[in-house]
Motif scaffolding. Structure first.
Motif, short mmCIF file in Angstrom:
data_model
loop_
_atom_site.label_atom_id
_atom_site.label_comp_id
_atom_site.label_asym_id
_atom_site.label_seq_id
_atom_site.Cartn_x
_atom_site.Cartn_y
_atom_site.Cartn_z
N HIS A 136 0.83 -1.20 0.00
CA HIS A 136 0.00 0.00 0.00
C HIS A 136 0.87 1.25 0.00
O HIS A 136 0.59 2.22 -0.72
N THR A 171 1.02 3.93 -2.99
CA THR A 171 0.75 5.35 -2.72
C THR A 171 1.92 6.21 -3.17
O THR A 171 1.75 7.30 -3.73
N LEU A 184 -6.88 10.94 -1.82
CA LEU A 184 -6.51 9.52 -1.70
C LEU A 184 -6.95 8.97 -0.35
O LEU A 184 -7.41 7.82 -0.25
N ILE A 208 -3.93 8.46 4.80
CA ILE A 208 -2.64 8.44 4.11
C ILE A 208 -1.88 9.69 4.51
O ILE A 208 -2.39 10.81 4.41
#
Length: 723
Positions: free
Chosen positions: A391, A395, A427, A451
């Protein structure tokens, strides 16, 4: 002749003495037929035979001397046999039955002797009853002591098994590493459980393939170990692939998921499958050899213990496989997404390094980038996404792409970070609304959520020798000057990306030619045994030392700050040594806002290209300059300025690029459009696009600049345009 009962029993024992070997053989023969379990293990068979002889001799000697055998202590080897029975997993009832069977054989022989030695029926009857009572007491006492020794050994073995299981919990699976985990099992089991331990994993498991294995199974030796007393060296070496023969115990264990037990004259073997989450990963093989001190065969409790060890190891191997697969995937993704080679440009000399975390944290979202901008400028980027794994790497990819897109429109550093902050907020909102917010904990996926990221964005202009920088919660860069002095470049900290609503501030700094600018992530300077200030001090000291090249400087920095080579967090490092383009590489003209200025501009360009030795580009450059200057005069606002930049001087191999820029104070952005047949305008930018390798517009605080980059070769569209 002694006519007492004791005398008759003594004579009977003395009569059997010459045939004692025959009596011992009879007892042994009876035991072999009735309780064969006592003779399956060679060591136990030896103890049983010796024990039978000692019992027969002890009973006959006691009767012959007039002693009550029930008052005699059993032979010392009797306790040894009881303990051996417990070690081999034989039931205590087998031992008790052996006592009764041996008693029966000896009684039969003694009772048969009594009528031959006396014709007094009453004496014979009394002696027989006395003999039965003595035998019963003897067997009861011997059995009681044997059971005590047996149970003590069983308790000790139980404690040993429990301690072994506990040791497996502490020693097996200490790291998310397949080879280390399997070797930990082999080392543990070879200490006191087996003489030889081998662990084979399916080759598809080691390679991370998801396809199910098919017969014949291809295995890869993951670990092996012999016991303290040694053993035969396995034919297969560690990490060596080999085929599992069809019909072998290992093949059956892999196919059925059930353990196999095999005992031959020279060895006993347990083959236990390593199974986790319903999938068989491989097999563990435990072997014993009778010549060693351990029992030569495995009992049911040994099988249960081996299955427990294998189950714990399988879970650890499965976790290691999943971690290795996820780490490899994330690392591969990270390597692919990071620039393999920095773009060729003339503004700075660069060297970069990326080092993934060395512990369970795994690959993270650190990244660096070098982006070529218009006007011979270059953007230097370093960022860090919060978290680790796929992840974080994904990202990082999205943010790096966003930075490149925003850099293409030549946004100033503070504005770029503002837009990047919006990207991170979107995001985070998508991740929070997605299906992976609370995934199944057994799925192996990382939970999605907020995030966060930090970023440092710098734009260096080699013509002005200045650098504009802004940071979003990132560690500040260091600057090393030509005289060797190094220090931090003080920048407003700015909030981390993803918070929103807070401003970013850019700072301009003069960086003379030869200045070394270091951008990095916090994994380089932070450590468990070192605070940030100590890390920054060490970094400045290393960068102040002379180095033959930037590549060497990068390696020196990593060796000094990360001596083990396994940082607890990801590390991205970007070193850039500045260059400048002097007056001999830049030409500029201020133009009057009059169409009559186009011709002098073309003439000036032609003279400059001749001075640079670039006459072959004069035709294309004059056409591009004519169109850009005409558009600036017609649609823009004064003042109008023309600038030519030569990133690298011409040599025998030709020219890399020539940059043409026309600036004005207007804010209107030119757009490429398709002109109709009878339109008088609209073809200028089309001509520029055909002649230039790249072109675009960048906006300043006041006005804009339209630029075009001409390559060393004639554009393919030029011939078609004038055909």
């Amino acid at each position: 002749m002694d006519g007492t009962v004791d005398g008759l029993l003594s004579r009977a024992a003395r009569a059997l003495a010459p045939r004692v070997d025959e009596l011992i053989a009879g007892v042994t023969r009876c035991l072999r037929g009735e309780v064969p379990e006592l003779f399956e293990d060679p060591e136990l068979a030896r103890l049983t035979s010796e024990n039978a002889a000692e019992h027969v001799l002890g009973v006959l000697t006691g009767l012959e001397l007039g002693l009550d055998p029930s008052a005699l202590d059993p032979p010392p080897a009797d306790a040894d046999r009881a303990r051996a029975l417990a070690r081999t997993g034989t039931s205590v009832t087998v031992m008790l039955r052996a006592y009764r069977l041996g008693e029966g054989v000896i009684l039969d022989r003694l009772l048969a002797e009594l009528p031959r030695l006396s014709d007094d029926p009453e004496l014979v009857d009394t002696a027989a009853r006395r003999l039965l009572a003595i035998a019963t007491r003897y067997v009861d006492r011997t059995s009681e002591q044997g059971v005590l020794a047996f149970q003590a050994e069983r308790d000790r073995r139980l404690q040993w098994r429990l301690s072994l299981v506990n040791a497996a919990g502490l020693r097996v699976g200490t790291a998310l590493d397949i080879a280390r985990t399997t070797q930990e099992l082999a080392d543990l089991a070879a200490e006191d459980f087996a003489d030889l331990v081998t662990v084979d994993l399916l080759d598809s498991v080691v390679r991370g393939h998801d396809t199910p294995a098919r017969e014949p199974f291809l295995l890869r030796r993951a670990a092996q170990r012999t016991g303290p007393e040694g053993g035969p060296e396995p034919a297969v070496k560690v990490q060596e692939p080999h085929i599992c023969p069809d019909g072998s115990p290992a093949a059956r264990a892999l196919a059925t998921g059930e353990p196999a037990r095999q005992t031959t004259a020279d060895r006993a073997t347990l083959v236990v499958p390593l199974t986790a989450r319903g999938t068989t990963l491989g097999v563990a093989r435990f072997s014993r050899y009778p010549r060693h001190h351990r029992p030569g065969r495995f009992d049911d409790e040994d099988l249960l213990l081996a299955q427990e060890l294998a189950a714990r190891t399988a879970v650890a191997v499965d976790n290691a496989c999943r971690y290795t697969h996820a780490r490899t995937t994330a690392l591969t993704l990270q390597r692919i997404l990071l620039p393999r080679r920095t773009a060729e440009q003339s503004a700075v000399e660069v060297a970069c390094r990326y080092l993934p975390a060395g512990d369970r944290a795994g690959v993270g979202g650190d990244w660096y980038d070098v982006i070529q901008l218009s006007g011979a400028r270059v953007a230097l980027v370093v960022g860090d996404v919060v978290g680790h794994g796929i992840h974080a790497a994904a990202t990082m990819c999205r943010l790096r792409t966003a930075v490149r897109t925003l850099a293409d429109i030549d946004l100033p550093p503070d504005e770029l970070l503002t837009h990047l902050d919006d990207v991170v907020i979107r995001l985070s909102a998508e991740a929070a609304a997605g299906p992976d917010t609370d995934p199944d904990p057994d799925s192996g996926r990382e939970p999605a959520g907020d995030i966060g990221a930090t970023c440092l964005y710098a734009v260096y202009d080699p013509v002005a020798g200045r650098c504009s920088l802004a940071r979003a919660g990132h560690v500040p860069p260091t600057v090393t000057h030509g005289d060797g002095t190094a220090g931090l470049l003080e920048l407003p900290p700015g909030p981390p990306l993803g918070l929103g609503g807070l401003p970013f501030e850019a700072v301009e700094a003069e960086l003379p030619e030869g200045t070394l600018l270091a951008l990095y992530t916090n994994g380089l300077i932070e450590a468990r045994d070192r605070d940030v200030e100590a890390g920054l001090t060490a970094l400045r000291e290393v960068l102040a030392r002379p180095a033959p090249s930037l590549e060497t400087a990068c390696d020196t920095v990593l060796e000094a700050l990360l001596p083990t080579g396994r940082p607890h967090d990801d590390v991205a490092l970007l070193l850039a040594r500045t260059r400048t383009l002097g007056d001999d590489r830049v030409a500029a003209w201020d133009l009057e806002p009059d169409p009559a200025s186009v011709a002098p501009a073309r003439a000036g360009v032609a003279r400059q290209l001749t001075a640079w030795g670039l006459d072959e580009l004069a035709f294309s450059a004059e056409l591009v300059v004519s169109e850009l200057v005409t558009n600036a005069i017609r649609y823009g606002r004064p003042p109008v300025r023309l600038r030519l930049i030569l990133p690298r001087p011409a040599d025998g191999r030709g020219l890399s690029t020539l940059l043409c820029e026309v600036s004005d104070a207007g804010g209107t952005t030119p757009h490429l459009r398709r002109a109709r047949t009878f339109d008088e305008g609209g073809r200028g930018l089309l001509l520029v696009a055909q002649l230039a390798a790249r072109w675009g517009t960048r906006h300043a605080r006041r006005g804009k600049t339209v630029w075009a980059e001409l390559g060393e070769t004639e554009p393919a569209g030029l011939q078609a345009l004038f055909a």
